[in-house]
Structures are given as structure tokens and as C-alpha cells.
Design a protein around this motif. Structure first.
Motif, mmCIF file in Angstrom:
data_model
loop_
_atom_site.group_PDB
_atom_site.id
_atom_site.type_symbol
_atom_site.label_atom_id
_atom_site.label_comp_id
_atom_site.label_asym_id
_atom_site.label_seq_id
_atom_site.Cartn_x
_atom_site.Cartn_y
_atom_site.Cartn_z
ATOM 1 N N MET A 1 67.981 7.681 58.160
ATOM 2 C CA MET A 1 66.907 8.502 58.732
ATOM 3 C C MET A 1 67.280 9.964 58.644
ATOM 4 O O MET A 1 68.435 10.328 58.529
ATOM 5 C CB MET A 1 66.722 8.072 60.191
ATOM 6 N N SER A 2 66.294 10.795 58.736
ATOM 7 C CA SER A 2 66.519 12.225 58.572
ATOM 8 C C SER A 2 67.439 12.761 59.650
ATOM 9 O O SER A 2 67.345 12.400 60.805
ATOM 10 C CB SER A 2 65.194 12.964 58.677
ATOM 11 N N TRP B 1 64.681 3.337 63.373
ATOM 12 C CA TRP B 1 63.932 2.087 63.421
ATOM 13 C C TRP B 1 64.571 1.098 62.471
ATOM 14 O O TRP B 1 64.995 1.467 61.381
ATOM 15 C CB TRP B 1 62.491 2.321 62.951
ATOM 16 N N LEU B 2 64.613 -0.179 62.872
ATOM 17 C CA LEU B 2 65.048 -1.223 61.950
ATOM 18 C C LEU B 2 63.959 -2.296 61.915
ATOM 19 O O LEU B 2 63.503 -2.770 62.962
ATOM 20 C CB LEU B 2 66.368 -1.849 62.414
ATOM 21 N N ASP C 1 65.176 -3.156 56.870
ATOM 22 C CA ASP C 1 64.777 -1.910 56.219
ATOM 23 C C ASP C 1 64.521 -0.834 57.273
ATOM 24 O O ASP C 1 64.194 -1.137 58.411
ATOM 25 C CB ASP C 1 63.499 -2.155 55.408
ATOM 26 N N GLU C 2 64.673 0.418 56.863
ATOM 27 C CA GLU C 2 64.409 1.521 57.798
ATOM 28 C C GLU C 2 62.949 1.942 57.787
ATOM 29 O O GLU C 2 62.523 2.723 58.630
ATOM 30 C CB GLU C 2 65.306 2.709 57.467
ATOM 31 N N SER D 1 62.664 13.595 68.255
ATOM 32 C CA SER D 1 61.714 14.087 67.244
ATOM 33 C C SER D 1 62.155 13.742 65.827
ATOM 34 O O SER D 1 61.395 13.917 64.881
ATOM 35 C CB SER D 1 61.537 15.598 67.383
ATOM 36 N N ASN D 2 63.386 13.235 65.668
ATOM 37 C CA ASN D 2 63.831 12.811 64.330
ATOM 38 C C ASN D 2 63.560 11.336 64.076
ATOM 39 O O ASN D 2 63.892 10.807 63.022
ATOM 40 C CB ASN D 2 65.337 13.038 64.177
ATOM 41 N N MET D 3 63.007 10.660 65.048
ATOM 42 C CA MET D 3 62.806 9.227 64.918
ATOM 43 C C MET D 3 61.524 8.962 64.135
ATOM 44 O O MET D 3 60.551 8.417 64.639
ATOM 45 C CB MET D 3 62.753 8.596 66.311
ATOM 46 N N LEU D 4 61.566 9.395 62.889
ATOM 47 C CA LEU D 4 60.391 9.306 62.011
ATOM 48 C C LEU D 4 60.647 8.255 60.956
ATOM 49 O O LEU D 4 61.763 8.084 60.503
ATOM 50 C CB LEU D 4 60.175 10.643 61.297
ATOM 51 N N SER D 5 59.599 7.579 60.577
ATOM 52 C CA SER D 5 59.727 6.596 59.514
ATOM 53 C C SER D 5 58.364 6.490 58.822
ATOM 54 O O SER D 5 57.458 7.260 59.140
ATOM 55 C CB SER D 5 60.160 5.265 60.118
#
Ligand code: CUA
Length: 336
Positions: A1-2, A128-129, A138-139, A204-208
Motif C-alpha cells: 500500500m502507498s 486491506w487484505l 490480494d491488496e 488516510s493512506n488506507m486506500l485501495s
């Protein structure tokens, strides 16, 4: 993740997935989206109309009935039955319509169809998984188009909330229990998936992303993605398989005794069998022992291994054999 740097580089920013939305709302990319939007617009229109009515009348009355020099103070009316019934019944009717529309949309959103494709979701600080039925993790969330998908979700640490604005899907992930939601994507494409519950400083980085695959391509993607050993040398692939399929629980690779024979130096040995007789540990014996573990049990070991039929492909087995070969060969050495 980013990471933080990834966020600053637009190329890595999953939020760049553009949706074809309107001024108010993102695109309608799931089957429940139009229904949800109808309720939103209904409430928006009703509220706007009443706001205009109330503020407009207030302005009019302020001007029209303002106190003028010399005007007599009129007696205030105590009540007006017709007026009071009217302003009670009309709003009641409007609220009943809003409730009915909202309740119907909510039930459609909460009630998953019977035959859903199931994906497990794990939220953790801060990624996220997504776990697919074949074990692939997968992410990003990959789904087939036009098929109902049910997410069974939990969290490893704190409360997260899975949010896909284009699908109008949002559901909390709570540690220690399972929550679920479902959707049916209507168009292939890539959509944003965010965490909508403040869960720590990297929230705020929890993007997928949600990748909706065209008809027939999802299965192909899943098969390729799960084939994580494809581009590895056989011995490396064998090591990964050895760890991920739990071989390590019984078979050591360094000669340590366990519930099963160690893999160290096993290839090329001759083993005495529990039922009498001997067998040479070659490719075919290893293959048979993985697929039919009870067929020829080595003397001194319990018949406790279960079959890997359907879990390991021929390629996987070849990779495991390569791993065993790499751990030394002692041809002709007979051990019980
Ligand atoms: Cu996870 Cu916010």
C-alpha cells in the motif's frame, strides 16, 4: 500500500481512478446505487423546497406585517384547525414516503442474494487484505462484473470501515466479530476503495482499488494471481510452497525430527515401509506420498498426513521435489 511518499506521487495514488459521477454523487456502478440516489435526491428536493417555502414566507411576512407608525396591534388568533391539520398531514405523508423509499433501499442493500461469490476481507493498520476462495490474498479487491459478491469482514486491530463510493457500499470492520456487505458491480473498471473510519495516523493512506473484471476474465485473473510460483526458480518456488502449505509443521528441511520424515537428504534414499518392504524415494514415490499419503507409509511414522489432492498442482509437486533434491541426495542409504 502507498506510503506517505506514494501519496505525493500522483502515479501511485489510487484515488486517481476517475468516476463518471454527477455534481452531487460519484458514478452509479452497482445495482443498489440508483435506488440509493433516488432516496438522496428525494430528501434533497423535499428539504430544499421546504427551506425555500419557510424562508420565503418568513421574508414576506416580515415585510408585509411589519410594525408601522400608527398601526393598531391586532389580536393574535389562538388557533386554526384547518391550517393545523394541513401542516400536520402533508409533512406526515412526505415523511412516510421518505421512510418507505429509504427502508426499501436499505433492505435491498443489506440482503445479499443467495448465491454470492464470497471474499474475505481483513482490515489492519493500515492496509486491506482480500482473501479469495482459492486461498489467494490480494491488496486490491478484484471482482467479476454482474455477479453478486459478498464480503465477510473483520479487523485485526481497531475499527475500520470499507467504503466504495461508486458502489454506495460502506460497512465497518470490527475486531473480534464478522460483518458483511454485498454488491453487484455493473461495469468493468477500476474504482476507489477507502477506509471511512479514523483508525490511526495513517488512516488516510488506507486506500485501495476495486477492479471489476469483464465477463469471463475474473477466473483467469484469479488463477494467474494465485500462481505466485510461476516466475520463480523451482527450488525457491518449492520453499514458498513448503511454507505456505504447512509442510513445515511435520517435515523439517534441516534434519530435525518431526511427525514426518525430514526432507533433508531424503531424495534417493531407500525407506522401509510400515507394512513391510522397501521403497526408493524418487519423483514418483514423492508424488504418490503427497497425493495419497496413506499408500506407502514409512516405518516409524504414523499415517497422519492428509492428501494434498486438489491443493497442489503438478507444477507445485515438481517444485517441492526440486526443493527436496536441493537438500542433498544420499543414494542407496537405507534408513528406517
Ligand atoms: Cu482504517 Cu481508517
Amino acid at each position: 500500500m502507498s506510503d506517505a511518499c506514494g501519496l505525493l506521487s500522483p502515479g501511485n495514488w489510487p484515488l486517481l481512478a476517475q468516476s463518471s459521477g454527477s455534481f452531487w454523487l460519484p458514478g452509479q456502478e452497482s445495482t443498489v446505487a440508483p435506488e440509493m440516489d433516488r432516496v438522496f435526491y428525494l430528501i434533497l428536493i423535499v428539504c430544499t423546497a421546504f427551506f425555500a417555502l419557510v424562508v420565503g414566507l418568513m421574508g414576506l411576512f416580515i415585510v408585509r406585517y411589519r410594525s408601522r407608525p400608527g398601526s393598531a396591534t391586532a389580536a393574535t388568533a389562538s388557533h386554526n384547525t384547518v391550517l393545523e391539520i394541513t401542516w400536520t398531514v402533508i409533512p406526515l405523508g412526505i415523511v412516510a414516503v421518505i421512510f418507505w423509499q429509504g427502508f426499501r433501499a436499505y433492505m435491498d442493500m443489506r440482503t445479499a442474494p443467495p448465491a454470492c461469490y464470497e471474499i474475505r476481507v481483513t482490515g489492519q493498520q493500515w492496509s486491506w487484505l482480500f482473501t479469495y476462495p482459492n486461498g489467494h490474498v490480494d491488496e486490491n479487491l478484484h471482482v467479476p462484473v454482474d455477479e453478486p459478491v459478498r464480503l465477510t469482514m473483520t479487523s485485526k486491530d481497531v475499527i475500520h470501515s470499507l467504503w466504495v463510493p461508486d458502489f454506495r457500499v460502506k460497512m465497518d470492520l470490527v475486531p473480534g466479530r464478522y460483518t458483511s456487505t454485498w454488491f453487484r458491480a455493473v461495469r468493468p473498471g477500476t474504482y476507489n476503495l477507502l477506509c471511512a473510519e479514523y483508525c490511526g495516523d495513517q488512516h488516510s493512506n488506507m486506500l485501495s482499488s476495486v477492479v471489476v473484471h469483464p465477463a469471463g476474465e475474473f477466473e483467469k485473473w484469479l488463477k494467474d494471481a494465485a500462481n505466485y510460483t510461476k516466475n520463480l526458480p523451482p527450488v525457491e518456488a518449492g520453499k514458498l510452497l513448503y511454507q505456505r502449505h504447512g509442510c513445515s509443521q511435520c517435515h523439517s528441511i534441516d534434519g530435525t525430527a518431526g511427525n514426518g520424515p525430514t526432507f533433508k537428504g531424503i531424495f534417493g534414499q531407500t525407506h522401509a515401509l510400515a507394512g513391510g518392504g522397501n521403497v526408493l524415494v524418487d519423483e514418483n514415490y514423492i508424488r504418490e506420498s503427497i497425493l495419497e499419503p496413506q499408500a506407502k507409509v514409512r516405518a516409524g511414522f504414523q499415517p497422519i498426513m492428509s492428501t494434498y489432492q486438489g491443493q497442489l498442482s503438478d507444477d507445485d509437486i515438481a517444485n517441492l521435489i526440486a526443493l527436496m533434491k536441493s537438500l542433498g541426495q544420499k543414494p542407496g542409504q537405507g534408513q528406517p
